[in-house]
Design an enzyme around this catalytic site. Sequence first.
Site, PDB file in Angstrom:
ATOM      1  N   SER A  14     -12.479   5.459  -4.672  1.00  9.43           N
ATOM      2  CA  SER A  14     -11.394   4.646  -4.119  1.00  9.43           C
ATOM      3  C   SER A  14     -11.036   3.526  -5.083  1.00  9.43           C
ATOM      4  CB  SER A  14     -11.816   4.053  -2.772  1.00  9.43           C
ATOM      5  OG  SER A  14     -10.909   3.030  -2.421  1.00  9.43           O
ATOM      6  N   HIS A  39      -8.629   8.284  -4.741  1.00 12.03           N
ATOM      7  CA  HIS A  39      -8.236   7.798  -3.415  1.00 12.03           C
ATOM      8  C   HIS A  39      -7.532   6.450  -3.575  1.00 12.03           C
ATOM      9  CE1 HIS A  39      -8.737   7.482   0.984  1.00 12.03           C
ATOM     10  NE2 HIS A  39      -9.044   6.208   0.792  1.00 12.03           N
ATOM     11  N   ASP A  41      -5.768   3.330  -1.563  1.00  5.42           N
ATOM     12  CA  ASP A  41      -5.670   2.655  -0.270  1.00  5.42           C
ATOM     13  C   ASP A  41      -4.462   1.724  -0.253  1.00  5.42           C
ATOM     14  OD1 ASP A  41      -8.099   3.490   1.220  1.00  5.42           O
ATOM     15  OD2 ASP A  41      -9.097   2.648  -0.543  1.00  5.42           O
ATOM     16  N   MET A  43      -2.243  -0.848   1.794  1.00  5.50           N
ATOM     17  CA  MET A  43      -2.412  -1.758   2.938  1.00  5.50           C
ATOM     18  C   MET A  43      -1.249  -2.745   2.993  1.00  5.50           C
ATOM     19  SD  MET A  43      -6.393  -2.711   2.413  1.00  5.50           S
ATOM     20  CE  MET A  43      -7.634  -1.455   2.198  1.00  5.50           C
ATOM     21  N   HIS A  72      -3.998   7.018   1.093  1.00  4.70           N
ATOM     22  CA  HIS A  72      -4.407   6.624   2.443  1.00  4.70           C
ATOM     23  C   HIS A  72      -3.515   5.466   2.879  1.00  4.70           C
ATOM     24  CE1 HIS A  72      -7.952   4.736   4.969  1.00  4.70           C
ATOM     25  NE2 HIS A  72      -6.889   5.019   5.709  1.00  4.70           N
ATOM     26  N   MET A  74      -2.343   2.697   5.163  1.00  2.00           N
ATOM     27  CA  MET A  74      -2.707   1.783   6.261  1.00  2.00           C
ATOM     28  C   MET A  74      -1.532   0.843   6.450  1.00  2.00           C
ATOM     29  SD  MET A  74      -6.647   1.269   5.036  1.00  2.00           S
ATOM     30  CE  MET A  74      -6.286   1.922   3.414  1.00  2.00           C
ATOM     31  N   MET A 143     -12.886   7.378   9.259  1.00  5.56           N
ATOM     32  CA  MET A 143     -13.259   6.044   8.791  1.00  5.56           C
ATOM     33  C   MET A 143     -14.649   5.705   9.319  1.00  5.56           C
ATOM     34  SD  MET A 143     -10.787   4.940   6.897  1.00  5.56           S
ATOM     35  CE  MET A 143     -11.692   3.442   6.540  1.00  5.56           C
ATOM     36  N   GLY A 150     -13.055  -2.887   1.220  1.00  4.35           N
ATOM     37  CA  GLY A 150     -14.170  -2.149   0.655  1.00  4.35           C
ATOM     38  C   GLY A 150     -15.465  -2.915   0.876  1.00  4.35           C
ATOM     39  N   ASP A 181     -14.813   8.031   4.786  1.00  7.43           N
ATOM     40  CA  ASP A 181     -14.370   6.876   3.986  1.00  7.43           C
ATOM     41  C   ASP A 181     -14.970   5.595   4.556  1.00  7.43           C
ATOM     42  OD1 ASP A 181     -12.915   5.123   2.397  1.00  7.43           O
ATOM     43  OD2 ASP A 181     -10.963   5.595   3.293  1.00  7.43           O
ATOM     44  N   GLY A 183     -18.350   2.764   3.185  1.00  4.15           N
ATOM     45  CA  GLY A 183     -19.799   2.591   3.138  1.00  4.15           C
ATOM     46  C   GLY A 183     -20.553   3.797   2.631  1.00  4.15           C
TER      47      GLY A 183
HETATM   48  C1  DX5 Z   1     -11.104   0.787   3.502  1.00  8.18           C
HETATM   49  C2  DX5 Z   1     -10.667   1.887   2.582  1.00  8.18           C
HETATM   50  C3  DX5 Z   1     -11.746   2.535   1.817  1.00  8.18           C
HETATM   51  C4  DX5 Z   1     -12.524   1.599   0.915  1.00  8.18           C
HETATM   52  C5  DX5 Z   1     -13.927   2.131   0.817  1.00  8.18           C
HETATM   53  O1  DX5 Z   1     -10.027   0.432   4.299  1.00  8.18           O
HETATM   54  O2  DX5 Z   1     -10.019   2.908   3.322  1.00  8.18           O
HETATM   55  O3  DX5 Z   1     -11.218   3.625   1.057  1.00  8.18           O
HETATM   56  O4  DX5 Z   1     -11.983   1.489  -0.364  1.00  8.18           O
HETATM   57  O5  DX5 Z   1     -14.691   1.231   0.113  1.00  8.18           O
HETATM   58  P1  DX5 Z   1     -16.296   1.329   0.096  1.00  8.18           P
HETATM   59  O6  DX5 Z   1     -16.645   2.657  -0.476  1.00  8.18           O
HETATM   60  O7  DX5 Z   1     -16.683   0.189  -0.777  1.00  8.18           O
HETATM   61  O8  DX5 Z   1     -16.766   1.171   1.499  1.00  8.18           O
HETATM   62 ZN    ZN Z   2      -9.349   4.686   2.203  1.00 12.19          ZN
END
Ligand code: DX5
Ligand code: ZN
Length: 225
Positions: A14, A39, A41, A43, A72, A74, A143, A150, A181, A183
């Site tokens: 990501s 990936h 993200d 937002m 992705h 959001m 999720m 992240g 996705d 953690g």
């Molecule tokens: C959170 C994102 C994830 C994020 C994951 O909203 O959708 O893709 O980047 O980050 P890690 O792998 O650090 O949890």
């Molecule tokens: Zn994501």
Amino acid sequence: MSQAHVRRPTIAPSLLAADFGRLREEVAAIETAGADWLHLDVMDGHFVPNISFGPVVLAALRKHSKLPFDVHLMITPADPYIQAFADAGADHIAIHPEAGPHPHRTLQLIRSLGKKAGVVLNPGTPPDSIAWLLDLTDIVLVMSVNPGFGGQRFLPSQLDKIAALRRMIDTAGRPIALAVDGGITPDTAPAVLRAGADTLIAGTAVFGATDYAAAIAGLRTEAAA
Ligand code: DX5
Ligand code: ZN
């Protein structure tokens, strides 16, 4: 079925955890390091409490990478921006059903543009909520943290949901990727894959490592264990 996936999971770093001052080099580095997808993200500071980047950044990176771009979204509303992300070079576009009243229509729109369509389930969203979207879905994304940031801790409560979705996908009988996705680390990946996921999205665990190839290989190795 899921056993085959466990042997070689798809790894999608990501970009959110990359150095935003060096995005082109970061993407090149994970491509060389063996990433399968990138990936991205997106937002909007409205659907989630954070703002990241939009189609202009995708288009700039698209020229320098052959990786499938796994977007992705959001954002709400999503529909007015689907075309822009398709034009910018997205290969997959995933939406949250909560982002608008007509997720079925949004998936139709994504498919009509020749892109793979994804649906994303928040930690509180039940698997059954996408039962009547599955025929338009190429990627189901679970999720395992609340979206927006992240580096959060993996929510083990999502493992049963992954298993339920694995059963739904197997029953559907067509190829649908099951991605997780949030953690994802070498510690959490094995349980996620045992539950039936085939695709791991990892930000911190890859871009936070000093050796990206080792980090990606580590997720694969741990997964196979
Ligand atoms: C959170 C994102 C994830 C994020 C994951 O909203 O959708 O893709 O980047 O980050 P890690 O792998 O650090 O949890
Ligand atoms: Zn994501």
